[in-house]
Design a protein around this motif. Sequence first.
Motif, PDB file in Angstrom:
ATOM      1  N   ALA A 418      -0.844   2.615  -5.834  1.00 13.29           N
ATOM      2  CA  ALA A 418      -0.813   2.388  -4.387  1.00 13.29           C
ATOM      3  C   ALA A 418       0.592   1.972  -3.987  1.00 13.29           C
ATOM      4  O   ALA A 418       1.382   1.475  -4.792  1.00 13.29           O
ATOM      5  CB  ALA A 418      -1.823   1.320  -3.978  1.00 13.29           C
ATOM      6  N   GLU A 419       0.890   2.192  -2.709  1.00  9.20           N
ATOM      7  CA  GLU A 419       2.179   1.804  -2.157  1.00  9.20           C
ATOM      8  C   GLU A 419       1.979   0.659  -1.168  1.00  9.20           C
ATOM      9  O   GLU A 419       1.026   0.638  -0.403  1.00  9.20           O
ATOM     10  CB  GLU A 419       2.846   2.994  -1.454  1.00  9.20           C
ATOM     11  CG  GLU A 419       4.250   2.696  -0.956  1.00  9.20           C
ATOM     12  CD  GLU A 419       4.895   3.906  -0.289  1.00  9.20           C
ATOM     13  OE1 GLU A 419       5.900   4.411  -0.821  1.00  9.20           O
ATOM     14  OE2 GLU A 419       4.386   4.327   0.765  1.00  9.20           O
ATOM     15  N   TYR A 420       2.912  -0.296  -1.217  1.00  8.53           N
ATOM     16  CA  TYR A 420       2.852  -1.442  -0.310  1.00  8.53           C
ATOM     17  C   TYR A 420       4.165  -1.542   0.465  1.00  8.53           C
ATOM     18  O   TYR A 420       5.242  -1.224  -0.048  1.00  8.53           O
ATOM     19  CB  TYR A 420       2.655  -2.752  -1.081  1.00  8.53           C
ATOM     20  CG  TYR A 420       1.284  -2.909  -1.686  1.00  8.53           C
ATOM     21  CD1 TYR A 420       0.257  -3.525  -0.977  1.00  8.53           C
ATOM     22  CD2 TYR A 420       1.014  -2.457  -2.974  1.00  8.53           C
ATOM     23  CE1 TYR A 420      -1.006  -3.681  -1.528  1.00  8.53           C
ATOM     24  CE2 TYR A 420      -0.236  -2.606  -3.540  1.00  8.53           C
ATOM     25  CZ  TYR A 420      -1.248  -3.222  -2.814  1.00  8.53           C
ATOM     26  OH  TYR A 420      -2.497  -3.369  -3.363  1.00  8.53           O
ATOM     27  N   LEU A 437      12.990  -5.931   4.393  1.00 10.63           N
ATOM     28  CA  LEU A 437      11.779  -5.129   4.536  1.00 10.63           C
ATOM     29  C   LEU A 437      11.927  -3.893   3.662  1.00 10.63           C
ATOM     30  O   LEU A 437      12.877  -3.119   3.825  1.00 10.63           O
ATOM     31  CB  LEU A 437      11.563  -4.733   5.997  1.00 10.63           C
ATOM     32  CG  LEU A 437      10.348  -3.851   6.291  1.00 10.63           C
ATOM     33  CD1 LEU A 437       9.050  -4.575   5.936  1.00 10.63           C
ATOM     34  CD2 LEU A 437      10.333  -3.426   7.769  1.00 10.63           C
ATOM     35  N   SER A 438      11.018  -3.726   2.720  1.00 12.59           N
ATOM     36  CA  SER A 438      11.117  -2.586   1.797  1.00 12.59           C
ATOM     37  C   SER A 438       9.722  -2.190   1.326  1.00 12.59           C
ATOM     38  O   SER A 438       8.735  -2.857   1.639  1.00 12.59           O
ATOM     39  CB  SER A 438      12.007  -2.941   0.603  1.00 12.59           C
ATOM     40  OG  SER A 438      11.448  -4.008  -0.138  1.00 12.59           O
ATOM     41  N   LYS A 439       9.669  -1.113   0.585  1.00  7.76           N
ATOM     42  CA  LYS A 439       8.408  -0.627   0.019  1.00  7.76           C
ATOM     43  C   LYS A 439       8.498  -0.609  -1.504  1.00  7.76           C
ATOM     44  O   LYS A 439       9.571  -0.464  -2.070  1.00  7.76           O
ATOM     45  CB  LYS A 439       8.087   0.774   0.539  1.00  7.76           C
ATOM     46  CG  LYS A 439       7.818   0.840   2.037  1.00  7.76           C
ATOM     47  CD  LYS A 439       7.450   2.254   2.468  1.00  7.76           C
ATOM     48  CE  LYS A 439       7.143   2.307   3.966  1.00  7.76           C
ATOM     49  NZ  LYS A 439       6.764   3.669   4.411  1.00  7.76           N
ATOM     50  N   TYR A 440       7.366  -0.804  -2.138  1.00  8.22           N
ATOM     51  CA  TYR A 440       7.323  -0.675  -3.593  1.00  8.22           C
ATOM     52  C   TYR A 440       6.019   0.014  -3.994  1.00  8.22           C
ATOM     53  O   TYR A 440       5.014  -0.049  -3.279  1.00  8.22           O
ATOM     54  CB  TYR A 440       7.485  -2.026  -4.289  1.00  8.22           C
ATOM     55  CG  TYR A 440       6.322  -2.982  -4.160  1.00  8.22           C
ATOM     56  CD1 TYR A 440       5.342  -3.076  -5.150  1.00  8.22           C
ATOM     57  CD2 TYR A 440       6.217  -3.830  -3.059  1.00  8.22           C
ATOM     58  CE1 TYR A 440       4.293  -3.970  -5.038  1.00  8.22           C
ATOM     59  CE2 TYR A 440       5.175  -4.731  -2.936  1.00  8.22           C
ATOM     60  CZ  TYR A 440       4.212  -4.794  -3.940  1.00  8.22           C
ATOM     61  OH  TYR A 440       3.171  -5.677  -3.824  1.00  8.22           O
ATOM     62  N   GLY A 473      -0.938  -3.109   2.901  1.00  9.77           N
ATOM     63  CA  GLY A 473      -1.456  -2.085   1.995  1.00  9.77           C
ATOM     64  C   GLY A 473      -2.966  -2.024   2.096  1.00  9.77           C
ATOM     65  O   GLY A 473      -3.631  -3.017   2.401  1.00  9.77           O
ATOM     66  N   ASN A 474      -3.522  -0.852   1.837  1.00  9.78           N
ATOM     67  CA  ASN A 474      -4.962  -0.667   1.999  1.00  9.78           C
ATOM     68  C   ASN A 474      -5.767  -1.161   0.806  1.00  9.78           C
ATOM     69  O   ASN A 474      -6.959  -1.447   0.936  1.00  9.78           O
ATOM     70  CB  ASN A 474      -5.274   0.817   2.238  1.00  9.78           C
ATOM     71  CG  ASN A 474      -4.719   1.310   3.563  1.00  9.78           C
ATOM     72  OD1 ASN A 474      -4.680   0.561   4.530  1.00  9.78           O
ATOM     73  ND2 ASN A 474      -4.279   2.560   3.592  1.00  9.78           N
ATOM     74  N   GLU A 475      -5.107  -1.247  -0.359  1.00 14.69           N
ATOM     75  CA  GLU A 475      -5.854  -1.558  -1.571  1.00 14.69           C
ATOM     76  C   GLU A 475      -5.827  -3.044  -1.890  1.00 14.69           C
ATOM     77  O   GLU A 475      -4.904  -3.769  -1.526  1.00 14.69           O
ATOM     78  CB  GLU A 475      -5.266  -0.780  -2.759  1.00 14.69           C
ATOM     79  CG  GLU A 475      -5.297   0.727  -2.599  1.00 14.69           C
ATOM     80  CD  GLU A 475      -6.721   1.277  -2.561  1.00 14.69           C
ATOM     81  OE1 GLU A 475      -7.637   0.584  -3.040  1.00 14.69           O
ATOM     82  OE2 GLU A 475      -6.901   2.389  -2.044  1.00 14.69           O
ATOM     83  N   LEU A 476      -6.852  -3.522  -2.563  1.00 17.38           N
ATOM     84  CA  LEU A 476      -6.875  -4.877  -3.105  1.00 17.38           C
ATOM     85  C   LEU A 476      -5.829  -4.971  -4.213  1.00 17.38           C
ATOM     86  O   LEU A 476      -5.465  -3.984  -4.844  1.00 17.38           O
ATOM     87  CB  LEU A 476      -8.247  -5.211  -3.673  1.00 17.38           C
ATOM     88  CG  LEU A 476      -9.425  -5.169  -2.696  1.00 17.38           C
ATOM     89  CD1 LEU A 476     -10.717  -5.445  -3.440  1.00 17.38           C
ATOM     90  CD2 LEU A 476      -9.224  -6.166  -1.580  1.00 17.38           C
TER      91      LEU A 476
END
Length: 520
Positions: A418-420, A437-440, A473-476
């Motif tokens: 998943a991406e956050y 602010l970034s994505k991982y 993010g959508n996932e747990l």
Amino acid sequence: MVDDKGKNMKCLTFFLMLPETVKNRSKKSSKKGNSSSSSSKLPPVCYEIITLKTKKKKKMAADIFPRKKPANTNTTAVQQYHQQNLNNNNTIPAPNWQGLYPTIRERNAVMFNNDLMADVHFVVGPPGGTQRLPGHKYVLAVGSSVFHAMFYGELAEDKDEIRIPDVEPAAFLAMLKYIYCDEIDLAADTVLATLYAAKKYIVPHLARACVNFLETSLSAKNACVLLSQSCLFEEPDLTQRCWEVIDAQAELALKSEGFCDIDFQTLESILQRETLNAKEIVVFEAALNWAEVECQRQDLPVSIENKRKVLGKALYLIRIPTMALDDFANGAAQSGVLTLNETNDIFLWYTAAKKPELEFVSNARKGLVPQRCHRFQSCAYRSNQWRYRGRCDSIQFAVDKRVFIAGFGLYGSSCGSAEYSAKIELKRQGVILGQNLSKYFSDGSSNTFPVWFEYPVQIEPDTFYTASVILDGNELSYFGQEGMTEVQCGKVTVQFQCSSDSTNGTGVQGGQIPELIFYA
């Protein structure tokens, strides 16, 4: 009139005590016409005046530190009198002023910058900016071996006025205040000049206080200038502190205005630094900025040719072949500083199997290895935990040594890849020191994933800071448990406590932000 031969802050003058036996010297006859004379034995020492010339120009601290407004404090009557003496040479009108002060320290302090009973005067400062200050030989000799040699040594001269052109009046007054009052009163705009005076007149405790002041004021903005000054003043501890800041926050230090004010020797030492934590294109651009200012200092037209001229062999300390190809093609290759042959050879270095020989250093810098402080002993995941819907996970921490926070290690998805999106923030007493602010991308494992600040943030010891992250993010995700309030990470001890900013459940015992990533 004695001429103290310091010249424009570019030399250090010391009186060196030599272990030689000196013959007795007759005292001068009294002015009352007493024909008899007596002799007194002096200590078996003599002195020589030695001037140590340096090539570096002493930087004024007003260019390094911002001026701070003085705090409003209540002062005693003695302190008020000291402040009055800072501005004027006063005498005590009261016939029994000694009775106003119960201790010898207070009575001695009254003589600070006071013409009363003064037996010597100093004309301090460069021509056009001098100030005449009174002194008392006995007090000065007790506070400084240089003054003792000047007034009571074998080569002492009985003169009423001494010129000191190489010390600023404010710095000389700060030194006198320490000698007379046993008080250390330092200001950002005079601390370097005060250190110079303390070194010149061998007042070691005042010099140490100046160094401590500079160390606590050290930042990426002034580290390069203070590095140059610390070498001039031969202060290895301050030099080491400067290098720690420059290595960890190299890009900020190289982009600072102070970098352009350093001397050529300091420039070379920075450019050849193996642990410099910066992209090479940033190093290259900083060197060009320095060269432009150096052209102005040397009254040369600012041109490509003159920039290369003032850089000299230091240009080859820039590791241009280690740049990213895009950085070289769009930056260094089009700067005009490199010759056509150098540009062609470096392009071949990037692309050819048989690489040409280069004058430039071709090995990448080692930089710094980040350390990771992990505050949880285990991690887990459960349904409906740990979910993110724009809420803040936050924790407070403090360290016992100065460090530089480069980023946080965060948990990722517990339900596969998943991406956050992560907004990280670092605050001290509500003031934001750094944010990004970034994505991982997480791979579904329980590993931590680094998220970085744009520049490492300097963290001072024994003060709590707030580390925060808002994840989207959508996932747990995984979450930490069995948290520790204190973690030993190398030579650094980190303490943790709960933060009132945390609205998503993170605390000392469990939650997010499992790791602090830092340089030490």
